[in-house]
Design a protein around this motif. Sequence first.
Motif: not given
Length: 171
Positions: A85-92, A136-139
């Motif tokens: 459940n990490d809501a951080s926008d991870l970098p490319g 099914t979790k989304t990030g």
Amino acid sequence: MNSVHLSNSEYAPFYSDYIKALGEVDLRKVLKSSLKDLNKTIKNLPEEKLLFKYAEGKWTIKELLQHIIDTERILSYRALRFSRNDASDLPGFDENWYVANSNGNERSITDLLDEFKFVRKSTLALFKSFTSEMFTKTGTANGSDMTVRALGFIIAGHQTHHLNIIKERYL
């Protein structure tokens, strides 16, 4: 995890060719079989073939293998974070920069294949640990939403894509 049909909303359009190339497959089975396929294809190639580039600016087989390893680590890390459940926008990441700084061509093929096996076994253990709900979790990574299960299929499809390139353009 049994074979599933992923919705286009579960991954960024950039990854659609990787996923579609797999078809309807069982994720764990394809991760295991593709490990064997890659190993079998390149383990006995001579050094000159491993260092061959089919065109200017393209990678060698060793660099491709290092790229597969690096990408699998990054995508697995994303799956772990999303499953928690990490809501951080991870970098490319810039794949060309990673390859240029990888030292892949100076490594032995045995060393690279051993590392790939360890990374893949770690990926398999990680995905085995996920519950149905976790799959099914989304990030968000690189500005695109993805599910955990889509990342697993992207890992398998990415490696299959590059193995096909090796077979078509290097061998």
